[in-house]
Design a protein around this motif. Structure first.
Motif, short mmCIF file in Angstrom:
data_model
loop_
_atom_site.label_atom_id
_atom_site.label_comp_id
_atom_site.label_asym_id
_atom_site.label_seq_id
_atom_site.Cartn_x
_atom_site.Cartn_y
_atom_site.Cartn_z
N GLY A 1 15.86 10.09 0.61
CA GLY A 1 15.72 10.42 -0.81
C GLY A 1 14.96 9.44 -1.66
O GLY A 1 14.78 9.66 -2.86
N SER A 2 14.48 8.34 -1.09
CA SER A 2 13.91 7.26 -1.90
C SER A 2 12.49 7.52 -2.40
O SER A 2 11.99 6.77 -3.23
CB SER A 2 13.95 5.94 -1.13
OG SER A 2 15.27 5.47 -1.06
N ILE A 3 11.83 8.56 -1.89
CA ILE A 3 10.58 9.04 -2.48
C ILE A 3 10.87 10.29 -3.31
O ILE A 3 10.41 10.42 -4.45
CB ILE A 3 9.53 9.36 -1.40
CG1 ILE A 3 8.99 8.07 -0.77
CG2 ILE A 3 8.36 10.18 -1.97
CD1 ILE A 3 8.07 8.29 0.41
N LEU A 4 11.67 11.19 -2.76
CA LEU A 4 11.97 12.45 -3.44
C LEU A 4 12.69 12.22 -4.77
O LEU A 4 12.37 12.86 -5.78
CB LEU A 4 12.83 13.33 -2.53
CG LEU A 4 12.20 13.76 -1.20
CD1 LEU A 4 13.18 14.59 -0.40
CD2 LEU A 4 10.90 14.52 -1.43
N SER A 5 13.64 11.31 -4.79
CA SER A 5 14.42 11.07 -6.01
C SER A 5 13.58 10.51 -7.16
O SER A 5 13.54 11.12 -8.24
CB SER A 5 15.59 10.13 -5.68
OG SER A 5 16.17 9.62 -6.86
N PRO A 6 12.86 9.40 -7.00
CA PRO A 6 12.08 8.88 -8.13
C PRO A 6 10.89 9.77 -8.49
O PRO A 6 10.47 9.79 -9.66
CB PRO A 6 11.62 7.51 -7.66
CG PRO A 6 11.70 7.55 -6.17
CD PRO A 6 12.85 8.48 -5.86
N PRO B 1 6.96 12.03 4.55
CA PRO B 1 6.40 12.61 5.77
C PRO B 1 7.40 12.66 6.93
O PRO B 1 8.47 12.06 6.90
CB PRO B 1 5.24 11.66 6.11
CG PRO B 1 5.08 10.75 4.94
CD PRO B 1 6.42 10.70 4.27
N THR B 2 6.99 13.39 7.98
CA THR B 2 7.70 13.38 9.25
C THR B 2 7.75 11.94 9.77
O THR B 2 6.76 11.20 9.68
CB THR B 2 6.95 14.24 10.28
OG1 THR B 2 6.78 15.56 9.75
CG2 THR B 2 7.69 14.29 11.59
N GLY C 1 5.32 6.88 2.08
CA GLY C 1 4.76 8.17 1.67
C GLY C 1 4.06 8.07 0.32
O GLY C 1 4.29 7.13 -0.45
N PRO C 2 3.19 9.04 0.01
CA PRO C 2 2.40 9.01 -1.22
C PRO C 2 3.14 9.57 -2.43
O PRO C 2 3.91 10.53 -2.32
CB PRO C 2 1.20 9.92 -0.87
CG PRO C 2 1.76 10.90 0.13
CD PRO C 2 2.81 10.15 0.90
#
Length: 559
Positions: free
Chosen positions: A273-278, A289-290, A310-311
């Protein structure tokens, strides 16, 4: 005669250097302020994690960060900045490149534009997001070198689109010339070489602008503490509501910096969740990514099982570009894949027609979230085939042990491989815990319960392997029952709601701005697919973004 000339040059250079040092000594760009009133004002915040104990860092002097590029940045006038604003602000990479090709913009002006914005907002205590914690002191000269190459006629068609684009990095990603701290005072002198993904970015011509704050140790230190806080960088704040909305974590600085247009794009990292959350909390596009698509070498770890960079970008097109610029097989990363998965770079340009989409919708979210429900109705009206389903109940038993045991082993390996023992005096989790206990007020104001849990976890190697196997199977079952049965392109979620299942399944997830709650807090639509389906997710996300352009600039960061 030659000796006299040489002596004169040395005297002049020395005088210039002394003059510059005097200027820098006399210039004070930022002064610490008393943040006790702000802390008191948040004491009754309905979200307990936002009842802050600290906002400012007690160790980071912003003057040290911003003085080296002050002379260059101070030459930019407000009029010049305003002239550049429509050429750069919120523009995608291809548009910016077009302006450069047509002579309306240079790489130097592009870098100075972002530096001007960073100085403008981050040095003002009323607007600072506590986001930028390091700058590349050579970035302006590096941009000028690209301009010189341009003047010599370097063929733009052979350049990767990321060429010349200023990128910010989460401060757990090793980068030559800047410390890599993971937000911890224990690593504040951690001087390292470039990580594999930074090598790839530089090889493709990207300009590394600087480093951004994060939740300390990627939010695997304290329990129930604020996201976006680190002892090194202070409390990251959300541009859509400073001290009102959470930033998300742990890639907090990456999300807030992109939202505020401090760079073309940023790189984050995710375990769960550390890319999706922010990305969701800051209304930007984020792709987790995978596992194995991108290298993890030279990144301060939590878990070699689940970690990935991830980007994080303002739009899907740029997300595809940044992702493709980091690709490459890394023999030092056991999970790295040799296969060349095609279509990622072009995915942001080729939206999937709605008539060809088959999307899985989680019944509970339709019943409980009005924005999600309206989004599903809009997608159906646009022509997408919508299949509503209830995911099977699966257990996540042992998830914490994966993080505990992996980090206990992986951090030790990272420190051994990358940290200079003369500069970094820790070599294990136990060392960090002891280091922090020497000054708990400054180093661990919210405690270090998760690090203490790492030390106390007695899971055996055999037990851990069984946990990993079971969780991967359970995570895939959670999504695959619907993906396979209904031949779906993706499952639709909200923010990081199902990040844990995607993490253990090692599946990719793309989150795209879905709108804003009545409070003004951002909310995002998250596309989750099977392994190595990044190009497909990006095409789906591009179609959704084009039809429903929901992202709006935070109002206090529009000028």
């Amino acid at each position: 005669m030659k000796k006299h000339v040489l002596l004169l040059v040395i005297i002049i250079l020395s005088a210039c250097k002394n003059k510059q040092e005097t200027i820098n000594e006399n210039v004070v760009l930022w002064t610490p302020y008393n943040d006790s009133a702000e802390i008191a004002a948040n004491a009754d915040h309905e979200n307990g994690r936002m009842q802050y104990k600290l906002i400012q860092s007690k160790v980071l002097d912003k003057n040290e960060v911003f003085l080296p590029l002050y002379e260059e940045t101070s030459k930019v006038t407000e009029a010049e900045y305003q002239k550049l604003l429509p050429l750069i602000l919120e523009q995608d990479i291809f548009t910016i490149r077009k302006h450069i090709k047509e002579g309306n913009l240079t790489y130097e002006k592009l870098v100075l534009f972002y530096l001007y914005r960073i100085y403008k907002y981050e040095l003002d205590n009323a607007t600072t997001l506590n986001t930028v914690i390091a700058l590349n002191e050579d970035v302006v000269e590096q941009a000028r070198e690209l301009d010189r190459l341009n003047e010599k006629g370097v063929a733009t068609q052979i350049q990767h689109p990321i060429y010349g684009m200023p990128i910010l990095l989460k401060d757990n990603i090793n980068t030559l010339g800047m410390k890599t701290t993971a937000g911890s005072i224990a690593l504040m002198n951690n001087e390292v070489d470039d990580s594999f993904i930074v090598q790839q970015l530089k090889k493709n011509g990207a300009l590394i602008l600087g480093k951004v704050n994060l939740s300390e140790w990627a939010y695997f230190l304290c329990s129930g503490c604020p996201v976006g806080y680190s002892a090194y960088g202070g409390q990251t704040l959300n541009p859509y509501g400073r001290k009102v909305f959470e930033t998300g974590g742990s890639s907090s600085g990456s999300g807030t910096a992109v939202a505020a247009n401090y760079a073309v794009a940023a790189v984050g990292t995710e375990t769960s969740g550390s890319i999706l959350s922010p990305s969701s909390q800051n209304s930007v596009v984020g792709l987790k990514p995978t596992i194995g698509l991108l290298s993890r070498s030279g990144i301060v770890p939590i878990s070699s099982t689940l970690d990935t960079p991830g980007p994080m970008t303002k739009n899907v097109k740029d997300n595809a570009i940044l992702l493709s610029a980091m690709l490459g097989y890394d023999e030092l990363d056991a999970a790295s894949v040799k296969e060349n998965y095609p279509g990622i770079l072009s995915a942001g340009l080729h939206a999937t027609p709605f008539s060809e989409m088959r999307l899985g919708v989680i019944k509970e979210l339709v019943q409980t979230d009005s924005i999600y429900k309206k989004t599903i109705e809009d997608l159906k009206e646009a022509g997408a085939t919508i299949v509503e389903f209830t995911p099977p109940e699966v257990t996540m038993n042992g998830f914490l042990s994966i993080l505990n045991i992996d980090m206990r082993n992986d951090l030790k390996s990272y420190l051994k491989q990358h940290a200079n023992p003369e500069l970094v005096k820790i070599s294990s989790i136990s060392d960090v815990v002891s280091f922090n206990n020497l000054d708990s007020l400054v180093r661990i104001p919210y405690g270090q319960a998760l690090f203490e849990g790492i030390i106390n976890d007695s899971t055996t190697t055999a037990e851990l392997e069984e946990i990993k196997s079971n969780l991967e199977k359970n995570g895939r079952t959670f999504f695959d029952n619907a993906l396979d049965k209904y031949k779906l392109d993706a499952v639709l979620s909200i923010n990081n709601y199902h990040a844990g299942y995607a993490a253990v399944a090692k599946y990719p997830a793309l989150t795209v701005p879905m709108g804003y709650k009545t409070s003004g807090e951002p909310i995002s639509l998250t596309f989750i697919g099977k392994q190595f389906s990044e190009a497909n997710l990006l095409r789906l996300g591009k179609s959704y973004e084009e039809k429903f352009p929901n992202r709006v600039l935070p109002k206090d960061y529009q000028n």
